[in-house]
Design a protein around this motif. Structure first.
Motif, PDB file in Angstrom:
ATOM      1  N   TYR A  31     -17.318  60.816  -0.626  1.00  0.00           N
ATOM      2  CA  TYR A  31     -16.247  60.140  -0.461  1.00  0.00           C
ATOM      3  C   TYR A  31     -14.861  61.209  -0.247  1.00  0.00           C
ATOM      4  O   TYR A  31     -14.142  60.724   0.661  1.00  0.00           O
ATOM      5  CB  TYR A  31     -16.144  59.423  -1.671  1.00  0.00           C
ATOM      6  N   LEU A  32     -14.704  62.158  -1.077  1.00  0.00           N
ATOM      7  CA  LEU A  32     -13.591  63.105  -0.945  1.00  0.00           C
ATOM      8  C   LEU A  32     -13.580  63.907   0.519  1.00  0.00           C
ATOM      9  O   LEU A  32     -12.431  63.978   0.989  1.00  0.00           O
ATOM     10  CB  LEU A  32     -13.779  63.869  -2.172  1.00  0.00           C
ATOM     11  N   LEU A  33     -14.663  64.133   0.910  1.00  0.00           N
ATOM     12  CA  LEU A  33     -14.844  64.925   2.045  1.00  0.00           C
ATOM     13  C   LEU A  33     -14.705  64.316   3.303  1.00  0.00           C
ATOM     14  O   LEU A  33     -14.554  64.873   4.561  1.00  0.00           O
ATOM     15  CB  LEU A  33     -16.395  65.883   2.020  1.00  0.00           C
ATOM     16  N   SER A  34     -14.885  62.775   3.456  1.00  0.00           N
ATOM     17  CA  SER A  34     -14.563  62.035   4.528  1.00  0.00           C
ATOM     18  C   SER A  34     -13.552  61.119   4.381  1.00  0.00           C
ATOM     19  O   SER A  34     -14.030  59.868   4.323  1.00  0.00           O
ATOM     20  CB  SER A  34     -16.058  61.563   5.130  1.00  0.00           C
ATOM     21  N   PRO A  35     -12.336  61.238   4.090  1.00  0.00           N
ATOM     22  CA  PRO A  35     -11.531  60.424   3.869  1.00  0.00           C
ATOM     23  C   PRO A  35     -11.130  59.486   4.888  1.00  0.00           C
ATOM     24  O   PRO A  35     -11.463  59.462   6.140  1.00  0.00           O
ATOM     25  CB  PRO A  35     -10.157  61.070   3.556  1.00  0.00           C
ATOM     26  N   GLU A  36     -10.726  58.017   4.681  1.00  0.00           N
ATOM     27  CA  GLU A  36     -10.405  57.110   5.731  1.00  0.00           C
ATOM     28  C   GLU A  36      -9.362  57.697   6.562  1.00  0.00           C
ATOM     29  O   GLU A  36      -8.297  58.267   6.104  1.00  0.00           O
ATOM     30  CB  GLU A  36     -10.117  55.947   5.036  1.00  0.00           C
ATOM     31  N   MET A  37      -9.314  57.066   7.792  1.00  0.00           N
ATOM     32  CA  MET A  37      -8.044  57.544   8.677  1.00  0.00           C
ATOM     33  C   MET A  37      -7.097  56.638   8.451  1.00  0.00           C
ATOM     34  O   MET A  37      -7.477  55.637   8.501  1.00  0.00           O
ATOM     35  CB  MET A  37      -8.672  57.451  10.169  1.00  0.00           C
ATOM     36  N   GLU A  38      -6.007  57.312   8.322  1.00  0.00           N
ATOM     37  CA  GLU A  38      -4.782  56.459   8.069  1.00  0.00           C
ATOM     38  C   GLU A  38      -4.158  55.922   9.474  1.00  0.00           C
ATOM     39  O   GLU A  38      -4.155  56.753  10.469  1.00  0.00           O
ATOM     40  CB  GLU A  38      -3.498  57.494   7.643  1.00  0.00           C
ATOM     41  N   ASP A  39      -4.034  54.520   9.782  1.00  0.00           N
ATOM     42  CA  ASP A  39      -3.442  53.973  10.750  1.00  0.00           C
ATOM     43  C   ASP A  39      -4.023  54.358  12.071  1.00  0.00           C
ATOM     44  O   ASP A  39      -3.518  55.008  13.079  1.00  0.00           O
ATOM     45  CB  ASP A  39      -1.844  54.140  10.808  1.00  0.00           C
ATOM     46  N   PRO A  40      -5.163  54.364  12.365  1.00  0.00           N
ATOM     47  CA  PRO A  40      -5.908  54.425  13.758  1.00  0.00           C
ATOM     48  C   PRO A  40      -5.398  53.847  14.907  1.00  0.00           C
ATOM     49  O   PRO A  40      -4.999  52.638  14.667  1.00  0.00           O
ATOM     50  CB  PRO A  40      -7.586  54.537  13.526  1.00  0.00           C
ATOM     51  N   ASP A  41      -5.512  54.474  16.042  1.00  0.00           N
ATOM     52  CA  ASP A  41      -4.977  53.596  17.335  1.00  0.00           C
ATOM     53  C   ASP A  41      -5.870  52.847  17.543  1.00  0.00           C
ATOM     54  O   ASP A  41      -5.638  51.854  18.294  1.00  0.00           O
ATOM     55  CB  ASP A  41      -4.452  54.824  18.274  1.00  0.00           C
ATOM     56  N   GLY A  42      -7.261  53.136  17.583  1.00  0.00           N
ATOM     57  CA  GLY A  42      -8.285  52.213  18.115  1.00  0.00           C
ATOM     58  C   GLY A  42      -9.309  52.297  16.799  1.00  0.00           C
ATOM     59  O   GLY A  42      -9.542  53.197  16.199  1.00  0.00           O
ATOM     60  N   TYR A  43      -9.727  51.012  16.589  1.00  0.00           N
ATOM     61  CA  TYR A  43     -10.762  50.747  15.273  1.00  0.00           C
ATOM     62  C   TYR A  43     -11.659  49.792  15.553  1.00  0.00           C
ATOM     63  O   TYR A  43     -11.328  48.810  15.976  1.00  0.00           O
ATOM     64  CB  TYR A  43      -9.884  50.762  14.191  1.00  0.00           C
ATOM     65  N   ALA A  44     -12.813  49.888  15.220  1.00  0.00           N
ATOM     66  CA  ALA A  44     -13.944  48.874  15.504  1.00  0.00           C
ATOM     67  C   ALA A  44     -14.914  49.241  14.116  1.00  0.00           C
ATOM     68  O   ALA A  44     -15.261  50.163  13.629  1.00  0.00           O
ATOM     69  CB  ALA A  44     -14.570  48.893  16.418  1.00  0.00           C
ATOM     70  N   ARG A  45     -15.410  48.054  13.687  1.00  0.00           N
ATOM     71  CA  ARG A  45     -16.406  47.954  12.728  1.00  0.00           C
ATOM     72  C   ARG A  45     -17.421  47.149  13.170  1.00  0.00           C
ATOM     73  O   ARG A  45     -17.182  45.820  13.259  1.00  0.00           O
ATOM     74  CB  ARG A  45     -15.906  47.499  11.283  1.00  0.00           C
ATOM     75  N   VAL A  46     -18.524  47.279  13.468  1.00  0.00           N
ATOM     76  CA  VAL A  46     -19.611  46.271  14.042  1.00  0.00           C
ATOM     77  C   VAL A  46     -21.102  46.535  13.358  1.00  0.00           C
ATOM     78  O   VAL A  46     -21.467  47.534  13.170  1.00  0.00           O
ATOM     79  CB  VAL A  46     -19.890  46.843  15.589  1.00  0.00           C
ATOM     80  N   THR A  47     -21.311  45.318  12.979  1.00  0.00           N
ATOM     81  CA  THR A  47     -23.022  45.279  12.697  1.00  0.00           C
ATOM     82  C   THR A  47     -23.873  44.821  13.420  1.00  0.00           C
ATOM     83  O   THR A  47     -23.369  43.734  14.371  1.00  0.00           O
ATOM     84  CB  THR A  47     -22.677  44.318  11.374  1.00  0.00           C
ATOM     85  N   GLY A  48     -24.947  45.502  13.720  1.00  0.00           N
ATOM     86  CA  GLY A  48     -25.888  45.193  14.483  1.00  0.00           C
ATOM     87  C   GLY A  48     -27.062  44.259  13.975  1.00  0.00           C
ATOM     88  O   GLY A  48     -26.889  43.775  12.868  1.00  0.00           O
ATOM     89  N   ASN A  49     -27.944  43.929  14.915  1.00  0.00           N
ATOM     90  CA  ASN A  49     -28.875  42.884  14.599  1.00  0.00           C
ATOM     91  C   ASN A  49     -29.871  43.417  13.552  1.00  0.00           C
ATOM     92  O   ASN A  49     -30.414  42.616  12.717  1.00  0.00           O
ATOM     93  CB  ASN A  49     -29.815  42.496  15.788  1.00  0.00           C
TER      94      ASN A  49
END
Length: 135
Positions: free
Chosen positions: A25-43
């Motif tokens: 969690y600490l080594l991969s923080p969330e990106m603040e205010d991305p210009d492009g973003y998507a979250r997709v769930t597959g079948n």
């Protein structure tokens, strides 16, 4: 195995799993205010998340994650690497074949992972375009 040994083993397991979770969690923080973003769930149930930032007309930073298998992780990581230093217009040309070339040979049962990574890229690009259009 005595109760004391079992308790020590359980405590060690909790320590290592908890430590791994906190470090990841600490080594991969969330990106603040991305210009492009998507979250997709597959079948298959895997969810991929991708964000990117654009500066000077080029993608300068990406962030990715997945809750899926290791092949899903490889595909979204490769997709994120393919985005770096590309123009947003170049993003539209990236497809699952490019991702599969980057990852290497995929088992037939996991080709959908590359397809899901492609879909995630395209949805992030669509989000980027929408943000620019909306102002």
């Amino acid at each position: 195995m005595s109760l004391l040994q079992f308790s020590i083993l359980l405590l060690l397991l909790f320590f290592f799993v908890g430590g791994w979770f906190i470090l990841s969690y600490l080594l991969s923080p969330e990106m603040e205010d991305p210009d492009g973003y998507a979250r997709v769930t597959g079948n298959c149930g895997d969810t991929m998340e991708l964000g990117f930032k654009v500066k000077g007309g080029r993608i300068i930073e990406t962030h990715h994650s997945t809750n899926g298998c290791s092949i899903s992780g490889q595909c979204i990581e490769s997709a994120a690497r393919l985005l770096l230093d590309k123009t947003p217009r170049d993003v539209k040309s990236i497809n699952m074949m490019h991702i599969m070339e980057e990852v290497g040979r995929l088992p037939d049962s996991h080709i959908h992972c590359a397809q899901l990574a492609e879909t995630t890229i395209q949805k992030a690009f669509d989000n980027y375009v929408q943000k620019r259009t909306d102002g």
